[in-house]
Scaffold this motif. Sequence first.
Motif, PDB file in Angstrom:
ATOM      1  N   SER A  93       9.703   8.130  -1.026  1.00  0.00           N
ATOM      2  CA  SER A  93      10.418   8.487  -2.254  1.00  0.00           C
ATOM      3  C   SER A  93       9.848   9.753  -2.879  1.00  0.00           C
ATOM      4  N   ILE A  94      10.707  10.465  -3.582  1.00  0.00           N
ATOM      5  CA  ILE A  94      10.321  11.626  -4.383  1.00  0.00           C
ATOM      6  C   ILE A  94      10.862  11.404  -5.779  1.00  0.00           C
ATOM      7  N   GLU A  95       9.968  11.395  -6.759  1.00  0.00           N
ATOM      8  CA  GLU A  95      10.333  11.157  -8.153  1.00  0.00           C
ATOM      9  C   GLU A  95      10.061  12.408  -8.975  1.00  0.00           C
ATOM     10  N   ARG A  96      10.992  12.758  -9.846  1.00  0.00           N
ATOM     11  CA  ARG A  96      10.844  13.935 -10.706  1.00  0.00           C
ATOM     12  C   ARG A  96      10.852  13.486 -12.167  1.00  0.00           C
ATOM     13  N   TYR A  97       9.720  13.703 -12.830  1.00  0.00           N
ATOM     14  CA  TYR A  97       9.545  13.291 -14.227  1.00  0.00           C
ATOM     15  C   TYR A  97       9.415  14.518 -15.123  1.00  0.00           C
ATOM     16  N   GLU A 123       0.844  -1.192   0.000  1.00  0.00           N
ATOM     17  CA  GLU A 123       0.000   0.000   0.000  1.00  0.00           C
ATOM     18  C   GLU A 123       0.879   1.241   0.000  1.00  0.00           C
ATOM     19  N   ALA A 124       0.330   2.327  -0.535  1.00  0.00           N
ATOM     20  CA  ALA A 124       1.093   3.563  -0.606  1.00  0.00           C
ATOM     21  C   ALA A 124       0.164   4.767  -0.558  1.00  0.00           C
ATOM     22  N   HIS A 125       0.638   5.827   0.076  1.00  0.00           N
ATOM     23  CA  HIS A 125       0.003   7.141  -0.022  1.00  0.00           C
ATOM     24  C   HIS A 125       0.843   7.944  -1.007  1.00  0.00           C
ATOM     25  N   ARG A 126       0.194   8.520  -2.037  1.00  0.00           N
ATOM     26  CA  ARG A 126       0.942   9.231  -3.069  1.00  0.00           C
ATOM     27  C   ARG A 126       0.359  10.625  -3.280  1.00  0.00           C
ATOM     28  N   SER A 127       1.262  11.556  -3.530  1.00  0.00           N
ATOM     29  CA  SER A 127       0.885  12.928  -3.866  1.00  0.00           C
ATOM     30  C   SER A 127       1.606  13.317  -5.148  1.00  0.00           C
ATOM     31  N   VAL A 128       0.950  14.115  -5.985  1.00  0.00           N
ATOM     32  CA  VAL A 128       1.581  14.554  -7.231  1.00  0.00           C
ATOM     33  C   VAL A 128       1.334  16.044  -7.410  1.00  0.00           C
ATOM     34  N   TRP A 129       2.366  16.755  -7.866  1.00  0.00           N
ATOM     35  CA  TRP A 129       2.244  18.188  -8.123  1.00  0.00           C
ATOM     36  C   TRP A 129       3.258  18.572  -9.205  1.00  0.00           C
ATOM     37  N   ALA A 130       3.218  19.818  -9.628  1.00  0.00           N
ATOM     38  CA  ALA A 130       4.099  20.307 -10.696  1.00  0.00           C
ATOM     39  C   ALA A 130       5.107  21.299 -10.145  1.00  0.00           C
ATOM     40  N   GLU A 131       6.308  21.243 -10.695  1.00  0.00           N
ATOM     41  CA  GLU A 131       7.365  22.212 -10.400  1.00  0.00           C
ATOM     42  C   GLU A 131       8.161  22.443 -11.672  1.00  0.00           C
ATOM     43  N   ASN A 132       8.974  23.494 -11.663  1.00  0.00           N
ATOM     44  CA  ASN A 132       9.906  23.721 -12.763  1.00  0.00           C
ATOM     45  C   ASN A 132      11.279  23.174 -12.393  1.00  0.00           C
ATOM     46  N   ALA A 175       8.932  22.067 -17.236  1.00  0.00           N
ATOM     47  CA  ALA A 175       7.906  21.581 -16.314  1.00  0.00           C
ATOM     48  C   ALA A 175       8.197  20.135 -15.908  1.00  0.00           C
ATOM     49  N   LEU A 176       8.099  19.873 -14.605  1.00  0.00           N
ATOM     50  CA  LEU A 176       8.270  18.536 -14.059  1.00  0.00           C
ATOM     51  C   LEU A 176       7.003  18.126 -13.319  1.00  0.00           C
ATOM     52  N   ALA A 177       6.704  16.831 -13.333  1.00  0.00           N
ATOM     53  CA  ALA A 177       5.699  16.263 -12.442  1.00  0.00           C
ATOM     54  C   ALA A 177       6.444  15.611 -11.278  1.00  0.00           C
ATOM     55  N   ILE A 178       6.070  15.952 -10.067  1.00  0.00           N
ATOM     56  CA  ILE A 178       6.706  15.425  -8.866  1.00  0.00           C
ATOM     57  C   ILE A 178       5.744  14.438  -8.212  1.00  0.00           C
ATOM     58  N   LEU A 179       6.236  13.247  -7.949  1.00  0.00           N
ATOM     59  CA  LEU A 179       5.440  12.202  -7.316  1.00  0.00           C
ATOM     60  C   LEU A 179       6.108  11.795  -6.008  1.00  0.00           C
ATOM     61  N   LYS A 180       5.380  11.942  -4.905  1.00  0.00           N
ATOM     62  CA  LYS A 180       5.913  11.574  -3.593  1.00  0.00           C
ATOM     63  C   LYS A 180       5.123  10.393  -3.053  1.00  0.00           C
ATOM     64  N   SER A 181       5.830   9.391  -2.532  1.00  0.00           N
ATOM     65  CA  SER A 181       5.185   8.156  -2.081  1.00  0.00           C
ATOM     66  C   SER A 181       5.665   7.762  -0.694  1.00  0.00           C
ATOM     67  N   TYR A 182       4.728   7.286   0.125  1.00  0.00           N
ATOM     68  CA  TYR A 182       5.017   6.634   1.398  1.00  0.00           C
ATOM     69  C   TYR A 182       4.505   5.198   1.247  1.00  0.00           C
ATOM     70  N   VAL A 183       5.415   4.247   1.210  1.00  0.00           N
ATOM     71  CA  VAL A 183       5.066   2.865   0.871  1.00  0.00           C
ATOM     72  C   VAL A 183       5.179   1.968   2.096  1.00  0.00           C
ATOM     73  N   ARG A 184       4.164   1.112   2.288  1.00  0.00           N
ATOM     74  CA  ARG A 184       4.145   0.188   3.426  1.00  0.00           C
ATOM     75  C   ARG A 184       4.087  -1.257   2.925  1.00  0.00           C
ATOM     76  N   ASP A 185       4.562  -2.158   3.778  1.00  0.00           N
ATOM     77  CA  ASP A 185       4.598  -3.571   3.407  1.00  0.00           C
ATOM     78  C   ASP A 185       3.329  -4.292   3.830  1.00  0.00           C
ATOM     79  N   GLN A 186       3.333  -5.614   3.697  1.00  0.00           N
ATOM     80  CA  GLN A 186       2.155  -6.440   3.983  1.00  0.00           C
ATOM     81  C   GLN A 186       1.743  -6.405   5.452  1.00  0.00           C
TER      82      GLN A 186
END
Length: 230
Positions: free
Chosen positions: A213-217, A169-178, A194-205
């Motif tokens: 994690s923070i991902e920049r696309y 399971e994960a809680h995810r947020s997405v927003w835009a930045e330059n 322009a970048l899409a930023i994806l932040k995730s809090y991931v939990r196990d079983q």
Amino acid sequence: MYKQLEQCISSAIGSGALKPGDKLPTEDELADAFGISRPVTRQAYSSLVAENLIVRERGRGSFVKARNYGSLASNILSFSQETILQGHVPTTRVLSFERGPLPEQVAEGRCPAGGDWFYLERTRYSDGVPAVYLETWIPAEFDKLADIDFNEHSLYASFLELYGVVPTEAHRSVWAENADARDAELLAIEEGTALAILKSYVRDQNGRLIEVSIERYPGSNLRFDFEVHV
């Protein structure tokens, strides 16, 4: 040896030779066909399960998983899996791997800041083209990860292989930045893109937090595929 078998099956799924719902050979059948040991085939299948490429059903066997991918998919997929499912070749460049506290601005009240964490910084590529700049924080209790070369190995597959841990399971947020100067350098784009930023809090079983994690696309490279059930 198991990595070669895993890559062979992953490539077959990515190319469409193996389709969603296809039943895979048993571990014994694969071992006999390739002249390898059963533990090798079991390890390859376990890694593919961790990458959400296949699913095992008790009493029925192993099957190619349905394609539900993209960064906001309802399944928790690794970058490698998403890239393979889209028919491309993933590669990774590790920029840093060190130990320290979780920054307050990363925790954002969803988990305690500080403490003892691994910090893994990577650029990930699709067919040799920079696709995402990724920062990952992992609780240092998973100390065996310190010996893993993440240029070559998947984080999620390593979680499963070393600890029996599966992200569920994960809680995810997405927003835009330059893009700032560092983003531009790592992603081979112009500063201000322009970048899409994806932040995730991931939990196990077991509900345990295993990753932040923070991902920049780059916006031009990003696509979200997801399903909504009502």
